[in-house]
Scaffold this motif. Sequence first.
Motif, PDB file in Angstrom:
ATOM      1  N   SER A   1       0.846  -1.195   0.000  1.00  0.00           N
ATOM      2  CA  SER A   1       0.000   0.000   0.000  1.00  0.00           C
ATOM      3  C   SER A   1       0.880   1.242   0.000  1.00  0.00           C
ATOM      4  CB  SER A   1      -0.902   0.011   1.235  1.00  0.00           C
ATOM      5  OG  SER A   1      -0.125   0.238   2.407  1.00  0.00           O
ATOM      6  N   PRO A   2       0.330   2.390  -0.353  1.00  0.00           N
ATOM      7  CA  PRO A   2       1.120   3.628  -0.271  1.00  0.00           C
ATOM      8  C   PRO A   2       1.682   3.873   1.127  1.00  0.00           C
ATOM      9  CG  PRO A   2      -0.876   4.007  -1.545  1.00  0.00           C
ATOM     10  CD  PRO A   2      -0.993   2.621  -0.962  1.00  0.00           C
ATOM     11  N   THR A   3       0.928   3.490   2.152  1.00  0.00           N
ATOM     12  CA  THR A   3       1.415   3.658   3.522  1.00  0.00           C
ATOM     13  C   THR A   3       2.620   2.766   3.787  1.00  0.00           C
ATOM     14  OG1 THR A   3      -0.816   4.218   4.278  1.00  0.00           O
ATOM     15  CG2 THR A   3       0.767   3.553   5.953  1.00  0.00           C
ATOM     16  N   ASP A   4       2.578   1.538   3.253  1.00  0.00           N
ATOM     17  CA  ASP A   4       3.722   0.643   3.398  1.00  0.00           C
ATOM     18  C   ASP A   4       4.977   1.254   2.796  1.00  0.00           C
ATOM     19  OD1 ASP A   4       2.104  -1.266   4.595  1.00  0.00           O
ATOM     20  OD2 ASP A   4       1.676  -2.280   2.712  1.00  0.00           O
ATOM     21  N   LEU A   5       4.843   1.776   1.578  1.00  0.00           N
ATOM     22  CA  LEU A   5       6.008   2.331   0.890  1.00  0.00           C
ATOM     23  C   LEU A   5       6.499   3.599   1.582  1.00  0.00           C
ATOM     24  CD1 LEU A   5       4.852   1.763  -2.804  1.00  0.00           C
ATOM     25  CD2 LEU A   5       6.338   0.327  -1.395  1.00  0.00           C
ATOM     26  N   GLU A   6       5.567   4.370   2.133  1.00  0.00           N
ATOM     27  CA  GLU A   6       5.965   5.579   2.848  1.00  0.00           C
ATOM     28  C   GLU A   6       6.769   5.236   4.096  1.00  0.00           C
ATOM     29  OE1 GLU A   6       6.407   9.611   3.573  1.00  0.00           O
ATOM     30  OE2 GLU A   6       5.663   8.576   1.781  1.00  0.00           O
ATOM     31  N   SER A   7       6.537   4.034   4.635  1.00  0.00           N
ATOM     32  CA  SER A   7       7.266   3.639   5.840  1.00  0.00           C
ATOM     33  C   SER A   7       8.767   3.527   5.590  1.00  0.00           C
ATOM     34  CB  SER A   7       6.723   2.305   6.371  1.00  0.00           C
ATOM     35  OG  SER A   7       7.056   1.230   5.507  1.00  0.00           O
ATOM     36  N   ILE A   8       9.174   3.359   4.337  1.00  0.00           N
ATOM     37  CA  ILE A   8      10.610   3.324   4.017  1.00  0.00           C
ATOM     38  C   ILE A   8      11.235   4.676   4.336  1.00  0.00           C
ATOM     39  CG2 ILE A   8      12.304   3.070   2.165  1.00  0.00           C
ATOM     40  CD1 ILE A   8      10.346   1.172   0.781  1.00  0.00           C
ATOM     41  N   HIS A   9      10.560   5.729   3.933  1.00  0.00           N
ATOM     42  CA  HIS A   9      11.083   7.075   4.182  1.00  0.00           C
ATOM     43  C   HIS A   9      10.973   7.462   5.656  1.00  0.00           C
ATOM     44  CE1 HIS A   9      11.505   7.843  -0.094  1.00  0.00           C
ATOM     45  NE2 HIS A   9      10.258   7.442  -0.284  1.00  0.00           N
ATOM     46  N   ARG A  10      10.039   6.855   6.358  1.00  0.00           N
ATOM     47  CA  ARG A  10       9.779   7.256   7.744  1.00  0.00           C
ATOM     48  C   ARG A  10      10.271   6.196   8.738  1.00  0.00           C
ATOM     49  NH1 ARG A  10       5.631  11.368   8.177  1.00  0.00           N
ATOM     50  NH2 ARG A  10       4.869  11.992   6.113  1.00  0.00           N
ATOM     51  N   TRP A  11      11.304   5.492   8.384  1.00  0.00           N
ATOM     52  CA  TRP A  11      11.822   4.415   9.237  1.00  0.00           C
ATOM     53  C   TRP A  11      12.125   4.908  10.650  1.00  0.00           C
ATOM     54  CZ3 TRP A  11      12.549  -0.822   8.656  1.00  0.00           C
ATOM     55  CH2 TRP A  11      13.362  -1.446   9.596  1.00  0.00           C
ATOM     56  N   GLU A  12      12.855   6.018  10.746  1.00  0.00           N
ATOM     57  CA  GLU A  12      13.230   6.519  12.066  1.00  0.00           C
ATOM     58  C   GLU A  12      12.028   7.083  12.816  1.00  0.00           C
ATOM     59  OE1 GLU A  12      16.527   9.172  11.864  1.00  0.00           O
ATOM     60  OE2 GLU A  12      17.922   7.620  11.163  1.00  0.00           O
TER      61      GLU A  12
END
Length: 275
Positions: A179-190
Amino acid sequence: MPKKSAKKSSVKRVQKDLYEAELQRLQIELVEMQQWVTSTGARVLVIFEGRDAAGKGGAIKRVMQYLNPRHARVVALSQPSDREQGQWYYQRYIERLPTAGEIVLMDRSWYNRAGVERVMGYSTDEEYRRFLRQTPIFERLLIDDGLILIKYWFSVSDEVQQERFASRLKDPMRRWKLSPTDLESIHRWEDYSRAKDAMFAATDIEEAPWWTIESDDKRASRLNTISHLLSSVPYDRLSPDAISIPDRPAGTDYQRPPRELFRYVPDIASRLATK
């Protein structure tokens, strides 16, 4: 932000034959545990949380695989409706708590508020602070009422998460998991790391502690999850009821109607067998 790498991770996995043998043994115990839950009227709630692609779904699938679905279910809620948004935050989860003799596995839970809602800005600061205050109280009430509550956090490294996302992208049967939220989690790891730390600090209570599962090796994480779950439910093995399969009675004068009167699903399997 995690480093991108074309290399495959060097995760050592449990050997497949050893994994399958131990999984079977543990799943037999799960069935025995469920018989105790059903017989005694116990209520068991298991919460599965963690990063995207951390292996929660696979663990839930192996826990549920041989359980009686009449007394065990998975709760995986979608986004709240307009009506649910007007309720007390915990209300829609309360409606899905286990009844007597039931096991419920929550694939994500009320902890959405401390995770994705916090990081993505879907809840206000006041809603977030209220959640951290109320959740220990809420969970203590559940436990005081006799509920067995177990909370698991699945931890995955950034390298392995990246690999799993890439694998899903290539797999038509699992692409829906991206999902878009899943992919956004890459940028928001920290950001997710900070949110998880704050969540643990507020809700890792003695009555309902968080249990972390290292899940870079999915096989190991599944075995560890089921083993710990079994050790967390104070069940006794019950002697199964004696069952005797009767002999089939002799046929009478029943005549089956002609096959031509019925519709049959096309036998595509027979075509495969002849190739």
